[in-house]
Design an enzyme around this catalytic site. Structure first.
Site, PDB file in Angstrom:
ATOM      1  N   TYR A 168      36.188 140.513  27.076  1.00 54.66           N
ATOM      2  CA  TYR A 168      36.497 141.213  25.835  1.00 54.66           C
ATOM      3  C   TYR A 168      37.497 140.422  24.992  1.00 54.66           C
ATOM      4  O   TYR A 168      37.290 140.211  23.795  1.00 54.66           O
ATOM      5  CB  TYR A 168      37.045 142.602  26.157  1.00 54.66           C
ATOM      6  N   LYS A 172      36.589 138.779  21.309  1.00 56.40           N
ATOM      7  CA  LYS A 172      37.280 139.201  20.099  1.00 56.40           C
ATOM      8  C   LYS A 172      38.113 138.074  19.495  1.00 56.40           C
ATOM      9  O   LYS A 172      38.204 137.949  18.261  1.00 56.40           O
ATOM     10  CB  LYS A 172      38.152 140.422  20.394  1.00 56.40           C
TER      11      LYS A 172
END
Length: 263
Positions: A168, A172
């Site tokens: 993640y 991002k």
């Protein structure tokens, strides 16, 4: 029945006449962004994977705000999903002025237990899909010659490491840098690209994941304001970036995190 617009979205924050595509628009932050944009006067293309949920969102927002709304049920993880969505969204209104790249997933797991399939799925949805969608939408904006605004809903996890969020954080962080490249290359065409980076947001999912006091306490201790965000605090930042009020803002990543990423 049409209701009055939110008084927060007035003056330069109005989006009347703007055509916006919002991904992940039926739940959580995306649903709140869609409502904020409708209240600000934008015409919308709402994207998600569930046609039933999209239809319900379209009906509710149209009834509340009287704005024009189209939907596109597309799985952005599919190889051709981003290009197909860009085409359908542009066809809906004859072009786009705003893209809000919001759709994302998370599969928390320790680094030492990384599941390759879940890692790949996270990169596909959180980085590949929005980057390719922005590329396709940007190409149409450049051809139209009318400028535009591309807004990435990233995460504070793009700016500061978060345990158990290996894929993640990587996805991002990559998306924030991709957005800066968009800003650099597209600025000469009057197209702005910016990111917002929220901390934990108390959507339904956020409440589920972070509702336990024992789990939330260490994270809250790192946020000077001492609380998590609520959806409208993210939506307000997105509306501002999309609007003429932010006409000279390009290539920034704005933490919506109560000071979490100060360190």
């Amino acid at each position: 029945m049409t209701t009055l617009a939110d008084p927060r979205y007035a003056g330069a924050l109005r989006l009347d006449g703007k055509r916006a595509l919002i991904t992940g628009a039926t739940k959580g932050i995306g649903a709140d962004i869609a409502r904020a944009f409708a209240s600000a006067g934008a015409d919308l293309v709402l994207s998600g994977r569930d046609e039933t949920e999209l239809s319900a969102a379209r009906s509710a927002l149209s009834e509340q705000f009287g704005t024009q709304i189209h939907t596109a049920a597309i799985d952005l993880a599919e190889a051709d999903g981003p290009a197909e969505l860009a085409r359908r969204a542009a066809d809906a209104f004859g072009g786009l002025d705003i893209l809000v790249n919001n759709a994302g997933i998370s599969h928390p797991q320790p680094v030492t237990a990384t599941d390759p399939a879940l890692f790949d799925a996270t990169i596909a949805v959180n980085l590949r899909a929005p980057a390719l969608l922005a590329s396709a939408v940007a190409a149409a904006m450049v051809e139209a010659g009318t400028g535009g605004s591309i807004i990435t809903v990233a995460s504070a996890a793009a700016l500061a490491p978060l345990p158990d969020h290996y894929a993640y954080c990587a996805s991002k962080a990559g998306l924030v840098m991709a957005t800066k490249v968009l800003a650099r290359e597209l600025g000469p065409y009057g197209i702005r690209a910016n990111s917002v980076c929220p901390t934990v947001v108390l959507t339904e999912m956020g409440q589920r994941v972070w509702g336990e006091e024992a789990k939330a306490a260490p994270m809250l201790a790192r946020i000077p304001l001492g609380r998590f965000a609520v959806p409208h605090e993210v939506s307000d930042a997105v509306v501002w970036l999309a609007s003429d009020a932010a006409s000279m803002v390009n290539g920034v990543d704005i933490p919506v995190d109560g000071g979490y990423t100060m360190g």
